[in-house]
Enzyme design. Structure first.
Site, PDB file in Angstrom:
ATOM      1  N   GLU A  65       0.816  -1.213   0.000  1.00 13.42           N
ATOM      2  CA  GLU A  65       0.000   0.000   0.000  1.00 13.42           C
ATOM      3  C   GLU A  65       0.855   1.271   0.000  1.00 13.42           C
ATOM      4  OE1 GLU A  65      -3.902   1.156   2.239  1.00 13.42           O
ATOM      5  OE2 GLU A  65      -2.261   1.212   3.665  1.00 13.42           O
ATOM      6  N   ASP A  66       2.075   1.193   0.541  1.00 15.27           N
ATOM      7  CA  ASP A  66       2.845   2.430   0.719  1.00 15.27           C
ATOM      8  C   ASP A  66       3.591   2.947  -0.516  1.00 15.27           C
ATOM      9  OD1 ASP A  66       2.056   2.804   3.423  1.00 15.27           O
ATOM     10  OD2 ASP A  66       3.343   1.124   3.946  1.00 15.27           O
ATOM     11  N   ARG A  85      12.788   1.587   2.722  1.00  9.95           N
ATOM     12  CA  ARG A  85      11.652   1.200   1.885  1.00  9.95           C
ATOM     13  C   ARG A  85      11.663   1.865   0.506  1.00  9.95           C
ATOM     14  NH1 ARG A  85       5.967   0.433   4.347  1.00  9.95           N
ATOM     15  NH2 ARG A  85       6.001  -0.754   2.414  1.00  9.95           N
ATOM     16  N   ARG A 132       6.244  10.089   7.775  1.00  8.34           N
ATOM     17  CA  ARG A 132       6.654   9.524   6.482  1.00  8.34           C
ATOM     18  C   ARG A 132       6.297  10.420   5.290  1.00  8.34           C
ATOM     19  NH1 ARG A 132       7.087   3.821   7.128  1.00  8.34           N
ATOM     20  NH2 ARG A 132       8.088   3.549   9.148  1.00  8.34           N
ATOM     21  N   HIS A 162       0.522   6.091  10.181  1.00  8.17           N
ATOM     22  CA  HIS A 162      -0.085   6.528   8.925  1.00  8.17           C
ATOM     23  C   HIS A 162      -1.526   6.983   9.152  1.00  8.17           C
ATOM     24  CE1 HIS A 162       2.855   3.678   6.755  1.00  8.17           C
ATOM     25  NE2 HIS A 162       3.147   4.890   6.331  1.00  8.17           N
ATOM     26  N   CYS A 249      -2.644  -2.267   4.675  1.00  9.76           N
ATOM     27  CA  CYS A 249      -1.267  -2.119   4.170  1.00  9.76           C
ATOM     28  C   CYS A 249      -0.866  -3.180   3.161  1.00  9.76           C
ATOM     29  CB  CYS A 249      -0.266  -2.210   5.320  1.00  9.76           C
ATOM     30  SG  CYS A 249      -0.828  -1.494   6.842  1.00  9.76           S
TER      31      CYS A 249
HETATM   32  C1  CIR Z   1       6.689   0.430   8.092  1.00  8.76           C
HETATM   33  O1  CIR Z   1       7.043   0.934   9.163  1.00  8.76           O
HETATM   34  O2  CIR Z   1       6.787   1.026   7.027  1.00  8.76           O
HETATM   35  C2  CIR Z   1       6.126  -0.980   8.113  1.00  8.76           C
HETATM   36  N1  CIR Z   1       6.761  -1.704   9.143  1.00  8.76           N
HETATM   37  C3  CIR Z   1       4.632  -0.940   8.311  1.00  8.76           C
HETATM   38  C4  CIR Z   1       3.907  -0.292   7.180  1.00  8.76           C
HETATM   39  C5  CIR Z   1       2.454  -0.242   7.379  1.00  8.76           C
HETATM   40  N2  CIR Z   1       1.822   0.307   6.235  1.00  8.76           N
HETATM   41  C6  CIR Z   1       0.679   0.974   6.247  1.00  8.76           C
HETATM   42  O3  CIR Z   1       0.122   1.242   7.314  1.00  8.76           O
HETATM   43  N3  CIR Z   1       0.191   1.382   5.088  1.00  8.76           N
END
Ligand code: CIR
Length: 254
Positions: A65-66, A85, A132, A162, A249
């Site tokens: 998702e990110d 990431r 972020r 988020h 996510c």
């Molecule tokens: C992070 O910190 O980026 C990952 N451990 C978790 C990401 C979660 N993503 C989201 O809520 N969209």
């Protein structure tokens, strides 16, 4: 309606994903089982799934998702806020191109944006300004959205990772909200379903074609969602919670 899902098999390095949870490392085998059950729940919602292969160099890459945002009109490759990431974008872009052709946009430096900070409500997108996602990333996204006839609005957040950690839009004007989001004026026009503090993890749910997929083990939230008339699918995401991840996510829905 969503027709497509993009997801990614978790890599073994998931156990080293970024975490603030203080709940130990994920059990990889269990995480794999949970991921398969999550995909099954999605399949029941009548979507076609593109499952991408694991990326061992990126512990958090299961959280597709990110690095991308999928809209009705274009795909957007983001610029994730966490250094570990950022490289995930190189392998998400070819997947987006399969669906969007050349209608692909990019968030560029010095902008940063995790699409976990972006919540779609029709053609309007709420963008969390977070640890972020910075001002520049949010403003680039608004420019892109406007180019395609959509809009974006910035929502500052302080307490969670988020925007969608604490919010889920369930269509039909219904918004699940936890903690700092319950009283935000930006959402006052929506029907706010308040998630109790003890179940705040359950604010991260997804609506997929009339069904709400939510984490198992949150009975108060589950009954509130059922009372609204949704079909509910619960999935165990215990191993993803250990690395700050949840239901939303692990997929792109469009
Ligand atoms: C992070 O910190 O980026 C990952 N451990 C978790 C990401 C979660 N993503 C989201 O809520 N969209």
């Amino acid at each position: 309606m969503f027709n497509y899902i993009i997801a990614r098999t978790p890599c073994k390095a998931l156990i080293d994903g970024i975490s603030s949870a203080d709940d130990g490392k994920p059990d990889y085998d269990l995480a794999m089982k949970q991921h398969l059950a999550y995909l099954d729940a999605l399949r029941k919602c009548g979507v076609e799934i593109l499952l991408l292969p694991p990326l061992e160099d990126y512990p958090d890459s299961v959280f597709v998702e990110d690095p991308a945002l999928c809209t009705k009109h274009c795909g957007i490759v983001t610029r994730p806020g966490a250094d570990t990431r950022r490289g995930e974008i190189d392998s998400i872009e070819p997947a987006l191109r399969r669906f969007y052709g050349d209608k692909i946009e990019h968030i560029k430096a010095p902008g940063t944006l995790d699409a976990g900070d972006v919540m779609m409500v029709g053609d309007c997108f709420y963008i969390g300004k977070s640890a972020r996602t910075n001002e520049e990333g949010a403003s680039q996204l608004i420019t892109i959205l406007e180019k395609y006839g959509m809009s974006g609005h910035v929502v500052p957040l302080e307490e969670v990772l988020h925007l969608k950690t604490g919010l889920a839009y369930l269509e039909n004007g219904n918004l699940l909200a936890a903690g700092e989001f319950i009283n935000k004026p930006e959402f006052a026009h929506l029907n706010i379903i308040e998630i109790p503090e003890s179940e705040s993890y359950a604010a991260n749910c997804i609506w997929v074609n009339g069904t709400v997929i939510m984490p198992s083990g949150y009975p108060a939230t589950e009954s509130r969602i059922r009372e609204l008339g949704y079909r509910v699918e619960t999935v165990d995401t215990s191993e993803y919670r250990k690395v700050d991840g949840g239901v939303s996510c692990m997929s792109l829905r469009f």
